[in-house]
Design a protein around this motif. Structure first.
Motif, PDB file in Angstrom:
ATOM      1  N   ALA A 158      59.117  -1.822  39.819  1.00 15.40           N
ATOM      2  CA  ALA A 158      58.969  -0.233  39.542  1.00 15.40           C
ATOM      3  C   ALA A 158      58.207   0.426  40.766  1.00 15.40           C
ATOM      4  CB  ALA A 158      58.425  -0.032  38.311  1.00 15.40           C
TER       5      ALA A 158
ATOM      6  N   ALA B 260      68.658   2.689  35.027  1.00 17.07           N
ATOM      7  CA  ALA B 260      67.882   3.784  35.723  1.00 17.07           C
ATOM      8  C   ALA B 260      68.472   4.749  36.511  1.00 17.07           C
ATOM      9  CB  ALA B 260      66.530   3.299  36.293  1.00 17.07           C
TER      10      ALA B 260
ATOM     11  N   VAL C  20      62.673   2.742  34.214  1.00 17.78           N
ATOM     12  CA  VAL C  20      62.551   1.184  34.001  1.00 17.78           C
ATOM     13  C   VAL C  20      61.565   0.547  33.494  1.00 17.78           C
ATOM     14  CG1 VAL C  20      62.001  -0.893  35.836  1.00 17.78           C
ATOM     15  CG2 VAL C  20      63.722   0.968  36.573  1.00 17.78           C
TER      16      VAL C  20
ATOM     17  N   LEU D 190      68.396  -3.070  34.288  1.00 17.60           N
ATOM     18  CA  LEU D 190      67.369  -1.866  33.987  1.00 17.60           C
ATOM     19  C   LEU D 190      67.358  -0.980  35.404  1.00 17.60           C
ATOM     20  CD1 LEU D 190      63.960  -3.484  32.491  1.00 17.60           C
ATOM     21  CD2 LEU D 190      65.887  -2.288  31.606  1.00 17.60           C
ATOM     22  N   ALA D 191      67.561  -1.522  36.433  1.00 22.11           N
ATOM     23  CA  ALA D 191      67.775  -0.768  37.695  1.00 22.11           C
ATOM     24  C   ALA D 191      69.049  -0.001  37.498  1.00 22.11           C
ATOM     25  CB  ALA D 191      67.737  -1.683  38.932  1.00 22.11           C
TER      26      ALA D 191
END
Length: 434
Positions: free
Chosen positions: A62, A13, A81, A9-10
């Protein structure tokens, strides 16, 4: 699995383009933030599903990402995220895991100045039909707080009343957890009545808070702070001091498990609000050295958490300026230059409009605090012969913006003996003069 997912996810993002000319889309009148400490992410809790555990890990990541740089980009990437986390968990998770992510998004939106968008996220929590009572109370508490900050006092009372109705219509569950939620509902409604100038209604709610605080070992920060502010505003400084210290102790105690909360009701806001309120109380008591120390501590906290140019920094600078005003009267001195410098800095952070601006005062946010700063600044100008005209215009603007129903602006600025009431107390959570 959770760690790998967070890394993925990071990367996603970071790879997505972030607009540099506009803030991420979001909301301004209701917000929720999951205030969750890192130590609670290590293992899945006894009453926590795997999806809720994963959601907590996402939230921690987050929040740390957004607050590490406090930039538009870092907040935008953190929101991405959480958005991807919702997509990842949807369909294979509890309503609470999705709700927790929405609360965290609401908090990030609030901290980045997107009040209306943060409110929308809170309202989405109520579309999760099977969400827990704790989650729904957290959302309503935060929505009430955001409406108070926006000056929507009628809407705030409706939301606070809805929170009580929700609790009254619920049955079963853990009795002690229910009482904690009920004390939070009483406190936010009591705060709403206090801001509306309805002291009898506020007293009826805060009258039972002492028993609530004695019966609950933790998660009572907002209850203690709001009750303390009521006691402070009505002249019971001894009780107010005890309650402020209780709120500070809980917020700083790493052994206390944080509750689900959001926006201006999270633990960081409680600690900031209680520290600033205690500083104001010590100033009202004539203990100016101690007051200056605590208010400076609150200022440092605000700058660290929100950034140097956030409007809450301006709220605390206003409190410091008022403290110097009180000290100058006590010492039979002037401190004009110090006061003027603080008021100018405060109004700059608060983004106060020009006092001859044609913008509607009725639509101005944080106008209680801006009016206090402008009113205090006007007094400084009016004692200077060459600037008296400017001071009079500023005074007129401040009086038109003042909305407190318990006292006039002149009464709020007047320095009286600490034993006398009413006293004005600035609440940094909702940016209102109580």
């Amino acid at each position: 699995m959770a760690k790998a997912m967070l890394q993925s996810l990071a990367r996603n993002a970071a790879s997505r383009p972030i607009p540099h000319t506009t803030k991420p889309k979001s909301v301004v009148l209701g917000t929720i933030s999951c205030s969750i400490e890192p130590k609670f992410y290590g293992t899945v809790g006894v009453d926590e599903s795997h999806s809720e555990h994963v959601a907590r890990q996402m939230i921690q990541y987050a929040l740390e990402l957004a607050r590490s740089k406090k930039s538009e980009d870092s907040y935008a990437q953190s929101l991405i995220v959480l958005e991807q986390g919702i997509s990842f968990l949807r369909g294979d998770s509890t309503a609470d895991s999705l709700g927790m992510l929405m609360l965290a998004m609401s908090t990030l939106l609030y901290e980045s100045g997107e009040l209306q968008n943060s409110m929308e996220k809170l309202q989405m929590v109520h579309q999760l039909g099977s969400a827990s009572l704790t989650l729904k109370v957290a959302a309503l508490e935060a929505l009430t707080g955001l409406n108070l900050e926006a000056g929507q006092d009628d809407s705030s009372l409706t939301l606070a009343t809805d929170c009580f109705k929700l609790l009254n219509s619920s049955s079963g569950g853990n009795a002690s957890a229910y009482e904690v939620l009920r004390s939070r509902a009483k406190a936010i409604k009591g705060l709403t009545h206090l801001i509306r100038g309805e002291l009898e209604s506020a007293e009826a709610l805060f009258g039972g808070c002492k028993e609530d605080l004695e019966g609950c070992r933790d998660q009572i920060g907002n209850t203690a702070l709001s009750h303390g502010q009521f006691s402070h505003a009505t002249g019971n400084l001894s009780l107010a001091k005890d309650l402020y210290e209780k709120a500070i102790h809980e917020a700083e105690d790493v052994s206390v498990k944080p509750s689900l909360s959001s926006s201006n009701m999270i633990s960081e806001e409680i600690l900031l609000g209680a520290t600033c309120a205690l500083g104001q109380l010590l100033s009202h008591s004539g203990k100016f050295n101690e007051a200056e120390e605590l208010l400076t501590k609150a200022l440092t906290k605000a700058e660290s958490h929100f950034g140097l140019n956030h409007y809450k920094v301006g709220v605390i600078l206003t409190c410091i300026a008022l403290m110097y005003k009180q000290k100058a009267k006590f010492d039979a001195s002037s401190a004009i230059l110090i006061q003027e410098g603080l008021y100018r800095r405060a109004l700059d952070k608060l983004k106060a409009p020009s006092f001859d601006s044609q913008d509607s005062v009725a639509e101005l946010g944080k106008k209680d605090v801006i009016a206090l700063a402008r009113g205090g600044y006007a007094e400084v100008l009016c004692v200077q012969q060459k600037r008296k005209g400017e001071g009079e215009r500023m005074k007129k603007w401040a009086e038109s913006a003042w909305t407190n129903r318990r006292m006039s602006l002149a009464e709020a600025l007047e320095i009286s003996e600490a034993s006398k009431s009413p006293l004005v107390v600035v609440d940094t959570r909702v940016c209102r003069a109580l």
